[in-house]
Design a protein around this motif. Sequence first.
Motif, PDB file in Angstrom:
ATOM      1  N   VAL A 156      10.229  67.690  50.371  1.00 50.68           N
ATOM      2  CA  VAL A 156       9.684  68.857  49.916  1.00 50.68           C
ATOM      3  C   VAL A 156      10.934  69.413  51.734  1.00 50.68           C
ATOM      4  N   ALA A 157      10.953  68.143  52.574  1.00 50.97           N
ATOM      5  CA  ALA A 157      12.399  68.956  53.767  1.00 50.97           C
ATOM      6  C   ALA A 157      13.491  69.239  52.737  1.00 50.97           C
ATOM      7  N   ALA A 158      14.326  68.737  52.022  1.00 48.03           N
ATOM      8  CA  ALA A 158      15.281  69.623  51.432  1.00 48.03           C
ATOM      9  C   ALA A 158      15.057  70.521  51.080  1.00 48.03           C
ATOM     10  N   LEU A 159      14.158  71.089  50.141  1.00 46.64           N
ATOM     11  CA  LEU A 159      13.319  72.185  49.500  1.00 46.64           C
ATOM     12  C   LEU A 159      12.920  73.830  51.054  1.00 46.64           C
ATOM     13  N   LEU A 160      13.379  72.851  51.865  1.00 44.54           N
ATOM     14  CA  LEU A 160      12.771  73.793  53.694  1.00 44.54           C
ATOM     15  C   LEU A 160      14.536  74.204  53.778  1.00 44.54           C
ATOM     16  N   LEU A 161      14.960  73.335  53.733  1.00 42.07           N
ATOM     17  CA  LEU A 161      16.681  73.215  54.688  1.00 42.07           C
ATOM     18  C   LEU A 161      17.552  74.094  53.987  1.00 42.07           C
ATOM     19  N   MET A 162      17.030  74.114  52.592  1.00 35.93           N
ATOM     20  CA  MET A 162      17.812  74.509  50.896  1.00 35.93           C
ATOM     21  C   MET A 162      18.089  76.477  51.415  1.00 35.93           C
ATOM     22  N   GLY A 163      16.958  77.542  51.865  1.00 32.60           N
ATOM     23  CA  GLY A 163      17.274  78.463  52.285  1.00 32.60           C
ATOM     24  C   GLY A 163      18.236  78.896  53.392  1.00 32.60           C
TER      25      GLY A 163
ATOM     26  N   PHE B 147      32.689  75.423  40.979  1.00 33.72           N
ATOM     27  CA  PHE B 147      33.655  75.400  39.329  1.00 33.72           C
ATOM     28  C   PHE B 147      33.496  73.658  38.998  1.00 33.72           C
ATOM     29  N   ALA B 148      34.291  73.687  40.487  1.00 34.76           N
ATOM     30  CA  ALA B 148      34.547  72.115  40.188  1.00 34.76           C
ATOM     31  C   ALA B 148      32.837  71.332  40.263  1.00 34.76           C
ATOM     32  N   MET B 149      32.632  71.451  41.303  1.00 35.22           N
ATOM     33  CA  MET B 149      30.492  71.456  40.968  1.00 35.22           C
ATOM     34  C   MET B 149      30.086  70.590  39.554  1.00 35.22           C
ATOM     35  N   MET B 150      30.127  71.932  38.896  1.00 38.23           N
ATOM     36  CA  MET B 150      29.506  72.127  37.370  1.00 38.23           C
ATOM     37  C   MET B 150      30.235  71.318  36.696  1.00 38.23           C
ATOM     38  N   ALA B 151      31.852  71.315  36.775  1.00 39.31           N
ATOM     39  CA  ALA B 151      32.287  70.594  35.972  1.00 39.31           C
ATOM     40  C   ALA B 151      32.317  68.780  35.884  1.00 39.31           C
ATOM     41  N   LEU B 152      31.918  68.285  37.394  1.00 40.12           N
ATOM     42  CA  LEU B 152      31.776  66.882  37.559  1.00 40.12           C
ATOM     43  C   LEU B 152      30.603  67.080  37.228  1.00 40.12           C
TER      44      LEU B 152
ATOM     45  N   TYR C 213      22.709  72.834  44.393  1.00 40.53           N
ATOM     46  CA  TYR C 213      21.701  73.934  44.737  1.00 40.53           C
ATOM     47  C   TYR C 213      21.912  75.017  45.391  1.00 40.53           C
ATOM     48  N   SER C 214      21.806  74.343  46.532  1.00 39.49           N
ATOM     49  CA  SER C 214      22.412  75.449  47.765  1.00 39.49           C
ATOM     50  C   SER C 214      23.937  76.505  47.580  1.00 39.49           C
TER      51      SER C 214
END
Length: 290
Positions: free
Chosen positions: A181-188, A212-217, A237-238
């Motif tokens: 949950v803490a990660a979801l709260l920090l994401m915004g 794009f490099a992240m997506m490819a990986l 996701y960020s």
Amino acid sequence: RHGVGKSEDTFKTSPFHLDLWFYFTLQNWVLDFGRPIAMIILPLEWFPLNKPSAGDYFHMAYNVITPFLLLKLIERSPKTLPRSMVYVSIIMFVMGASIHLVGDSVNHRLIFSGYQHHLSVRENPIIKNLKPETLIDSFELLYYYDEYLGHSMWYIPFFLILFIYFTGCFTPVEEESRMPVAALLLMGPSSLYYWYLVTEGQIFILYIFTFFAMMALVMHQKRKGLVLDSNGLFLFYSFIITLVLIALWVVWLWNDKILRKKYPGVIYIPEPWAFYTLHMNNLHPAKESF
């Protein structure tokens, strides 16, 4: 030990780094986004125009704390990463951020003299009437160090280090691919800061190539049966939310003719501070009385 990769590194897992991601988000908002705001709202008699502003001290703190946090983040990677590349990137990051500190300090202080960020250097009323005209070249050189050289040496190593860390955020354990949950709260707040970083720094090309490099990986590792752990998901996701925020920002200002003139290229992404001096510059007349 640091220079040798281990085959079992891929199969280590790492818990969500709540402390580091929280410190990152907090210091980014306070020391980077908050520095020009502190410069504007604090009384000029506390920080005269010929002295460093409060924002400059924020920037100095940022230049020390951020490299430290980046190194701690790399240390917590479950995978052994190329340390030489990391160290060189950190050195370049500090150099670029320090160059930017000087240029940005002068450029932001010029706001109190009537400088308008939505105009080019030569189009600014306080600049174009300077005598001799060679002084204008000096201000353009300052702008180059601030907006081009400083930003490049600052942001390229920053995104490179994030990507290097991201390469170690994969696990074969499906249960590890969940965010607390803490990660979801920090994401915004984290995504909103990256939006500011990309738009104000004018580094959309660098950001989108990193994404794009992240997506490819991610797709490449998925074929191996590996998924992102909680830290990788947080970063990935960020970046996705950041892209959505940038698209909304561009759509909102799509028909702004003045900003269109300032950013005439194919990629139209106005800077927040240019928008501020154009549409929200109502604080400066009161300040100019000093």
